[in-house]
Design an enzyme around this catalytic site. Structure first.
Site, PDB file in Angstrom:
ATOM      1  N   GLU A  78       0.827  -1.213   0.000  1.00 18.58           N
ATOM      2  CA  GLU A  78       0.000   0.000   0.000  1.00 18.58           C
ATOM      3  C   GLU A  78       0.854   1.254   0.000  1.00 18.58           C
ATOM      4  OE1 GLU A  78      -2.611   0.021   3.348  1.00 18.58           O
ATOM      5  OE2 GLU A  78      -3.613  -1.853   2.779  1.00 18.58           O
ATOM      6  N   TYR A  87      -4.372 -11.124  -4.806  1.00 16.79           N
ATOM      7  CA  TYR A  87      -5.399 -11.399  -3.806  1.00 16.79           C
ATOM      8  C   TYR A  87      -6.752 -11.069  -4.446  1.00 16.79           C
ATOM      9  CZ  TYR A  87      -7.969 -11.569   0.509  1.00 16.79           C
ATOM     10  OH  TYR A  87      -8.890 -11.908   1.478  1.00 16.79           O
TER      11      TYR A  87
END
Length: 197
Positions: A93, A139
């Site tokens: 992130e 993911y």
């Protein structure tokens, strides 16, 4: 087989299994793995997070280990490396906000060098704008982000050209096998020693 020199991008709260297992497995078969993190030097550590799948709508997160970095990020010259590993967890992130990280990633794609990424690591690849026209996975919750980056989505471990991707650490056996094959790694299996009577 001559071992390859592999760069591994880590950061605080990288997924524990996704940094520890590749680091150890690649080293075990003779590759030299340099683990780095922006704003950190060799000998410093990053905290890891253990993500598990326990029947909730998303993964759970627990404290992991302290993972020791082996090299200084500031001294990395990507031209000196044969391959790149980008693990998942929460680290991607913010790793994707570093221009230096994105420049490193772009180097490996421009030079067509092997890259292995899984789980949220694809966030870094998407930010580096290297997924357009590729087929890959990540993911499952990242499917919209991967598609927005111009990639074709798949639900399984995928190898396309220089890129090997997987959804999460349960994919390690297939993901690492594909990456090792891409690296040209020959793993010889010794016969077990006979048991003493």
């Amino acid at each position: 087989m001559t071992g390859k020199k592999i760069l591994l991008l880590a950061g605080d709260f990288v997924e524990d299994y996704e940094v520890m297992v590749p680091f150890q497995a690649l080293g075990t078969v003779g590759h030299e793995v340099h683990a780095v993190c922006p704003e950190k030097e060799a000998g410093e550590t990053v905290k890891t997070a253990i993500h598990d799948f326990e029947g909730d709508q998303t993964y759970t997160e627990k404290p992991g280990h302290d993972f020791e970095l082996t090299h200084d990020f500031e001294s990395v010259d990507p031209a000196e490396y044969d391959a790149l590993v980008v693990p998942g967890g929460r680290a991607p992130e913010y790793l994707r906000t570093y221009d230096g990280v994105l420049e490193i990633v772009r180097h490996f794609f421009e030079a067509d060098k092997p890259v292995a990424s899984l789980c949220h690591g694809l966030q870094v690849l998407a930010a580096a704008d290297v997924l357009d026209g590729r087929t890959c996975t990540a993911y499952p919750a990242l499917e919209p982000e991967v598609r927005a980056a111009g990639a074709e989505w798949t639900d399984e471990v995928t190898r396309e050209g220089n890129l090997v991707t997987a959804q999460a650490w349960p994919d390690h056996p297939a993901w690492l096998a594909e990456f090792l094959d891409l690296l040209g790694t020959d793993v010889e299996h010794a016969e077990p020693a006979p048991a003493d009577d």
